[in-house]
Design a protein around this motif. Structure first.
Motif, PDB file in Angstrom:
ATOM      1  N   ALA A 103      67.667  -5.264  30.183  1.00 55.07           N
ATOM      2  CA  ALA A 103      66.638  -4.989  31.190  1.00 55.07           C
ATOM      3  C   ALA A 103      67.270  -4.560  32.510  1.00 55.07           C
ATOM      4  CB  ALA A 103      65.767  -6.226  31.388  1.00 55.07           C
ATOM      5  N   VAL A 104      68.371  -5.227  32.889  1.00 54.25           N
ATOM      6  CA  VAL A 104      69.074  -4.868  34.130  1.00 54.25           C
ATOM      7  C   VAL A 104      69.726  -3.492  33.993  1.00 54.25           C
ATOM      8  CG1 VAL A 104      70.984  -5.461  35.653  1.00 54.25           C
ATOM      9  CG2 VAL A 104      69.455  -7.259  34.808  1.00 54.25           C
ATOM     10  N   PHE A 105      70.314  -3.228  32.820  1.00 59.21           N
ATOM     11  CA  PHE A 105      71.034  -1.963  32.604  1.00 59.21           C
ATOM     12  C   PHE A 105      70.086  -0.770  32.695  1.00 59.21           C
ATOM     13  CE2 PHE A 105      72.602   1.471  29.910  1.00 59.21           C
ATOM     14  CZ  PHE A 105      73.902   1.619  30.373  1.00 59.21           C
ATOM     15  N   TYR A 106      68.943  -0.857  32.037  1.00 55.61           N
ATOM     16  CA  TYR A 106      68.025   0.276  32.001  1.00 55.61           C
ATOM     17  C   TYR A 106      67.064   0.299  33.184  1.00 55.61           C
ATOM     18  CZ  TYR A 106      69.489   1.575  27.295  1.00 55.61           C
ATOM     19  OH  TYR A 106      70.214   1.996  26.215  1.00 55.61           O
ATOM     20  N   GLY A 107      66.617  -0.889  33.626  1.00 55.69           N
ATOM     21  CA  GLY A 107      65.691  -0.951  34.752  1.00 55.69           C
ATOM     22  C   GLY A 107      64.323  -0.380  34.461  1.00 55.69           C
ATOM     23  N   LYS A 108      63.948  -0.281  33.188  1.00 52.92           N
ATOM     24  CA  LYS A 108      62.650   0.298  32.817  1.00 52.92           C
ATOM     25  C   LYS A 108      61.686  -0.745  32.257  1.00 52.92           C
ATOM     26  CE  LYS A 108      64.406   4.928  31.718  1.00 52.92           C
ATOM     27  NZ  LYS A 108      64.529   5.963  30.659  1.00 52.92           N
ATOM     28  N   HIS A 109      62.211  -1.641  31.410  1.00 58.77           N
ATOM     29  CA  HIS A 109      61.369  -2.626  30.730  1.00 58.77           C
ATOM     30  C   HIS A 109      61.867  -4.035  31.035  1.00 58.77           C
ATOM     31  CE1 HIS A 109      59.527   0.651  28.498  1.00 58.77           C
ATOM     32  NE2 HIS A 109      60.737   1.063  28.136  1.00 58.77           N
ATOM     33  N   ARG A 119      63.571  -8.910  17.755  1.00 58.15           N
ATOM     34  CA  ARG A 119      63.004  -9.847  16.768  1.00 58.15           C
ATOM     35  C   ARG A 119      62.294  -9.081  15.644  1.00 58.15           C
ATOM     36  NH1 ARG A 119      63.182 -15.131  17.845  1.00 58.15           N
ATOM     37  NH2 ARG A 119      63.511 -15.846  20.010  1.00 58.15           N
ATOM     38  N   LYS A 120      61.550  -8.070  16.016  1.00 60.09           N
ATOM     39  CA  LYS A 120      60.865  -7.249  15.019  1.00 60.09           C
ATOM     40  C   LYS A 120      61.872  -6.582  14.090  1.00 60.09           C
ATOM     41  CE  LYS A 120      57.529  -3.466  14.669  1.00 60.09           C
ATOM     42  NZ  LYS A 120      56.705  -2.479  15.431  1.00 60.09           N
ATOM     43  N   SER A 121      62.966  -6.140  14.661  1.00 59.52           N
ATOM     44  CA  SER A 121      64.010  -5.511  13.862  1.00 59.52           C
ATOM     45  C   SER A 121      64.612  -6.488  12.859  1.00 59.52           C
ATOM     46  CB  SER A 121      65.105  -4.960  14.782  1.00 59.52           C
ATOM     47  OG  SER A 121      66.148  -4.391  14.044  1.00 59.52           O
ATOM     48  N   ARG A 122      64.787  -7.739  13.285  1.00 59.00           N
ATOM     49  CA  ARG A 122      65.363  -8.762  12.391  1.00 59.00           C
ATOM     50  C   ARG A 122      64.394  -9.102  11.267  1.00 59.00           C
ATOM     51  NH1 ARG A 122      69.677 -12.508  12.785  1.00 59.00           N
ATOM     52  NH2 ARG A 122      69.296 -14.519  11.746  1.00 59.00           N
ATOM     53  N   VAL A 123      63.078  -9.188  11.593  1.00 57.21           N
ATOM     54  CA  VAL A 123      62.069  -9.502  10.582  1.00 57.21           C
ATOM     55  C   VAL A 123      62.004  -8.397   9.522  1.00 57.21           C
ATOM     56  CG1 VAL A 123      59.588  -9.775  10.174  1.00 57.21           C
ATOM     57  CG2 VAL A 123      60.691 -10.956  12.097  1.00 57.21           C
ATOM     58  N   HIS A 124      62.103  -7.157   9.983  1.00 57.98           N
ATOM     59  CA  HIS A 124      62.010  -6.020   9.074  1.00 57.98           C
ATOM     60  C   HIS A 124      63.369  -5.633   8.486  1.00 57.98           C
ATOM     61  CE1 HIS A 124      58.143  -5.578  11.201  1.00 57.98           C
ATOM     62  NE2 HIS A 124      57.737  -4.952  10.096  1.00 57.98           N
ATOM     63  N   LYS A 125      64.354  -6.485   8.715  1.00 53.27           N
ATOM     64  CA  LYS A 125      65.700  -6.287   8.154  1.00 53.27           C
ATOM     65  C   LYS A 125      66.308  -4.934   8.535  1.00 53.27           C
ATOM     66  CE  LYS A 125      64.782  -9.341   4.246  1.00 53.27           C
ATOM     67  NZ  LYS A 125      64.801  -9.502   2.752  1.00 53.27           N
ATOM     68  N   ASN A 126      66.100  -4.574   9.800  1.00 56.39           N
ATOM     69  CA  ASN A 126      66.694  -3.342  10.330  1.00 56.39           C
ATOM     70  C   ASN A 126      68.146  -3.619  10.712  1.00 56.39           C
ATOM     71  OD1 ASN A 126      67.441  -1.027  11.639  1.00 56.39           O
ATOM     72  ND2 ASN A 126      65.686  -0.972  13.027  1.00 56.39           N
ATOM     73  N   ARG A 127      69.049  -2.983  10.030  1.00 58.92           N
ATOM     74  CA  ARG A 127      70.469  -3.213  10.286  1.00 58.92           C
ATOM     75  C   ARG A 127      71.102  -2.080  11.094  1.00 58.92           C
ATOM     76  NH1 ARG A 127      73.505  -5.526   5.115  1.00 58.92           N
ATOM     77  NH2 ARG A 127      74.661  -6.450   6.855  1.00 58.92           N
ATOM     78  N   TYR A 128      70.226  -1.246  11.743  1.00 54.63           N
ATOM     79  CA  TYR A 128      70.768  -0.058  12.424  1.00 54.63           C
ATOM     80  C   TYR A 128      69.939   0.259  13.667  1.00 54.63           C
ATOM     81  CZ  TYR A 128      73.616   4.227  12.086  1.00 54.63           C
ATOM     82  OH  TYR A 128      74.551   5.222  12.275  1.00 54.63           O
ATOM     83  N   LEU A 129      69.632  -0.790  14.452  1.00 54.44           N
ATOM     84  CA  LEU A 129      68.767  -0.654  15.623  1.00 54.44           C
ATOM     85  C   LEU A 129      69.535   0.010  16.774  1.00 54.44           C
ATOM     86  CD1 LEU A 129      66.124  -1.267  17.173  1.00 54.44           C
ATOM     87  CD2 LEU A 129      67.136  -3.492  17.773  1.00 54.44           C
ATOM     88  N   LEU A 130      69.010   1.119  17.298  1.00 52.47           N
ATOM     89  CA  LEU A 130      69.643   1.835  18.396  1.00 52.47           C
ATOM     90  C   LEU A 130      69.372   1.134  19.725  1.00 52.47           C
ATOM     91  CD1 LEU A 130      71.194   4.412  19.346  1.00 52.47           C
ATOM     92  CD2 LEU A 130      68.939   5.475  19.664  1.00 52.47           C
ATOM     93  N   LEU A 131      70.443   0.761  20.429  1.00 50.14           N
ATOM     94  CA  LEU A 131      70.320   0.145  21.749  1.00 50.14           C
ATOM     95  C   LEU A 131      70.651   1.120  22.875  1.00 50.14           C
ATOM     96  CD1 LEU A 131      71.924  -3.391  21.168  1.00 50.14           C
ATOM     97  CD2 LEU A 131      69.505  -2.739  21.076  1.00 50.14           C
ATOM     98  N   ALA A 132      71.594   2.042  22.650  1.00 44.30           N
ATOM     99  CA  ALA A 132      71.995   2.985  23.702  1.00 44.30           C
ATOM    100  C   ALA A 132      72.593   4.228  23.050  1.00 44.30           C
ATOM    101  CB  ALA A 132      73.003   2.342  24.648  1.00 44.30           C
ATOM    102  N   ARG A 133      72.396   5.356  23.700  1.00 49.53           N
ATOM    103  CA  ARG A 133      72.905   6.623  23.171  1.00 49.53           C
ATOM    104  C   ARG A 133      73.700   7.377  24.247  1.00 49.53           C
ATOM    105  NH1 ARG A 133      71.149   9.579  18.851  1.00 49.53           N
ATOM    106  NH2 ARG A 133      69.159   8.435  18.735  1.00 49.53           N
ATOM    107  N   ASN A 134      74.786   7.999  23.798  1.00 45.57           N
ATOM    108  CA  ASN A 134      75.544   8.924  24.651  1.00 45.57           C
ATOM    109  C   ASN A 134      76.092   8.258  25.913  1.00 45.57           C
ATOM    110  OD1 ASN A 134      76.419  11.607  24.410  1.00 45.57           O
ATOM    111  ND2 ASN A 134      75.016  12.295  26.003  1.00 45.57           N
TER     112      ASN A 134
END
Length: 668
Positions: A103-109, A119-134
């Motif tokens: 939240a501090v890094f992006y300052g948007k949400h 949490r939603k990603s963990r429930v749906h067994k997402n093993r490739y969640l994008l946190l940051a690009r480029n």
């Protein structure tokens, strides 16, 4: 009844036999898979789970002569999260701190936004969640400090994907010459410019290898914290480009292209004694009317050079001793028929010397010289041109060098008119870089050098390989011919077609060029005339430091098209600014006036001449160029005998003079 029971038993035996045979076949197949083909199948299974990925090596940097970065590889990072990897305890403990950091890094949400997402990603067994690009390197290091991401990937689930982006810190300046090396989806490699030319041998480096495990369709994560093979960075290449001169050349060319609304143009500046390219700019016009480094015209575009080739033609005649600079040529009244075709000049010059014919760029004069002396043996003229290497490529490392065309008897494009046409730069093709190499040889006491773009190769400031000048032709002509041509090229600027370029502050020598282009359909050309304007030369005149060529294609004829008007000012601007805007001014001697007394006297008489235009000044002691310019500005017709400094004048100092009066200067 007995027969029926017997038939049933036979069927049972048959079925049992088939099942037994099937079982044996299955066992045999399993044995074959286990003991014979087992390794192959296990390897295939492993490939689907674990795979080695290439780690691109950091490409070496490209530097200017001054040490400025021209091209560098910048790492970029994508950060992903395997939400299933962390244990429940670790996940719950670090989730909120991680989301606070995001939240501090992006300052948007808010932090809660990221908590819900993970949490939603963990429930749906997402093993490739994008946190940051480029991310840049500094941002990547910051991410590595975030909770859950600051532990081992096998504990926290961090997935880092690194890619490398090539950047040009100087922006669009020399972008095409700096170039790049790219591989498309089909595996085809394109290597424009210096970056592409020296990529394989020096810049590319050696790729590394890293093992990753498949966690989903087209989703992979590292299985170890270290690389199986560490990448080896490429070497750094130091070019011959001087960023100060490059900036001067780029903006001088851009300004003139915009002024004349030209299609495209190029400029190259070469150091005379070494052949090192100090600046090269290639600009083409977009549909919007702006200009950018579109193609490497200086290296790759062969075209009819026009009047800049007249120097080569006259040098061939002087070397063969078929004419002398004092030989008189009749250029008529501006038109002359050659084998049924009319050749014309911009205006009539009548009977003039060979030297003057080149100074005023007479097409008729040069065509007459070459036709009268080589018509019966045209191969002799062609062989002289070929002996200078003008029919061969320069074999420079930059891909896409244009091929020169020098026709000879027997070729499809050869005719009776070929020879007189070649005399003034038509019916043949050269690249701008080829023409410059020849003019540079004139400035370099006859030694023709290969244009060079690379100075050295280094690894961590340790020189791995250095490069010296490469000689193409050790002596293109005799010293006598060289002296005559250099004197004429000086006079082109003083009193010839380039006289608008003359400056009393610094000396220049060279040749203007104006050539028709796209004239195959002459009727269409007459309605929409197109030209190539050029200027090739060197400066200072007496002890040349730099040679330079400027070529501008298809300037608007409504604004102007002559080489002296279109390309000449670019040459002059570059020469002037090199002496005033760069540190080189401290290294170059001013050759216009060598003595303070002479300078003071010249300035005094110049002021007097401008005030009292009917008084003859004393020009003895002045360099020829300054004396001629001073007197011609007063409306006098000047004849010069010799080369060097004025020792005697035909009209005494202080005598009243008239406009167009003849004055003879004796030079020693």
């Amino acid at each position: 009844m007995a027969v029926t029971e017997k038939n049933i038993l036979n069927r049972l035996y048959f079925v049992a036999g088939c099942m037994f045979l099937f079982g044996i076949a299955v066992m045999a197949k399993l044995a074959n898979i286990q003991f014979v083909q087992g390794d192959a199948y296990r390897a295939k299974a492993s490939e689907r789970i674990v795979k080695d990925f290439v780690i691109p090596a950091n490409r070496g940097n490209l530097y200017s002569l001054n040490g400025n970065l021209l091209a560098t590889s910048v790492p970029k990072y994508d950060i992903r999260l395997d939400a299933l990897t962390p244990s429940s305890q670790r996940f719950e403990k670090n989730l909120k701190p991680l989301c606070d950091s995001l939240a501090v890094f992006y300052g948007k949400h808010s932090s809660s936004y990221y908590q819900k997402m993970i949490r939603k990603s963990r429930v749906h067994k997402n093993r490739y969640l994008l946190l940051a690009r480029n991310l840049g390197y500094a941002e990547y290091l910051r991410f590595r400090t975030f909770p859950l991401l600051n532990v081992s990937p096998f504990k926290g689930g961090l997935i880092v994907e690194q890619k490398t982006k090539r950047e040009h810190p100087m922006g669009a300046i020399a972008e095409r010459t700096i170039g790049y090396e790219r591989v498309d989806e089909q595996g085809h490699i394109t290597r424009p410019g210096i970056d592409g030319a020296f990529g394989v041998r020096y810049l590319r480096g050696t790729n590394g290898m890293h093992a990753k495990q498949q966690i989903g369709k087209n989703q992979w994560k590292p299985i170890i914290d270290y690389n199986k093979i560490e990448p080896k960075d490429g070497l750094d290449v130091y070019t011959t480009i001087d960023v100060n001169i490059q900036d001067i050349a780029h903006h001088a060319l851009l300004k003139q292209l915009e002024l004349y609304k030209a299609e495209h143009g190029c400029v190259v500046v070469m150091e005379v004694k070494t052949g090192e390219i100090r600046a090269i700019s290639n600009l083409g016009r977009t549909r919007k009317g702006t200009y950018y480094e579109r193609l490497n015209y200086a290296v790759g575009e062969s075209h009819e050079p026009g009047s800049t080739f007249k120097v080569m033609a006259l040098m061939a005649a002087l070397e063969d001793k078929v004419v002398d600079t004092a030989t008189v040529i009749d250029t008529k009244r501006g038109t002359k028929r050659f084998y049924g075709r009319t050749i014309s000049d911009s205006r009539g010059h009548g009977k003039i010397s060979v030297a003057r014919a080149l100074e005023v760029s007479s097409n008729i004069g040069l065509a007459t010289i070459i036709d009268e002396n080589y018509a019966k043996q045209p191969q002799k003229f062609v062989e002289k041109i070929k002996a200078w290497g003008l029919n061969d490529t320069l074999d420079i490392p930059i891909i896409g060098e244009g091929v020169p065309i020098i026709p000879e008897p027997g070729d499809k494009i050869w005719s009776r008119n070929a020879l007189p046409s070649m005399a003034y730069g038509y019916n043949l093709q050269l690249t701008p870089l080829h023409t410059l190499a020849f003019y540079n040889a004139i400035a370099n006491d006859g030694q023709m050098l290969k244009p060079r773009f690379i100075k050295s190769v280094k690894a961590f400031d340790k020189e791995i390989e250095g490069f010296e000048k490469e000689v193409i032709n050790s002596k293109i002509c005799s010293d006598k011919t060289l002296a005559q041509i250099r004197e004429i090229l000086k006079n082109v600027v003083v009193r010839g077609t380039g006289k608008k370029m003359y400056s009393k502050n610094f000396s220049m020598a060279g040749k203007t060029g104006t050539a028709r282009t796209d004239y195959q359909n002459y009727k269409a050309w007459r309605k929409d005339r197109k030209y190539v304007s050029s200027f090739a030369g060197y400066f200072p005149t007496e002890q040349p430091k730099y040679s330079c060529i400027v070529v501008i294609h298809k300037p608007s004829t409504e604004v102007g098209f002559y080489g002296a008007d279109v390309s000449g000012p670019v040459f002059k601007s570059i020469a002037q600014k090199i002496f005033t805007d760069t540190p080189l001014i401290d290294k170059v001697e001013t050759l216009d006036v060598t003595h303070k007394e002479v300078l003071k006297e010249y300035e005094g008489y110049y002021k007097t001449a401008q005030t009292y235009l009917t008084i003859m000044p004393d020009v003895t002691g002045l360099p020829t160029m300054d004396a001629v310019a001073l007197l011609e500005n007063m409306g006098l017709k000047v004849k010069v005998r010799g080369a060097g400094v004025v020792v005697k004048q035909s009209v005494p100092k202080g005598q009243k003079i008239k406009k167009n009066q003849n004055v003879e200067l004796e030079i020693s």
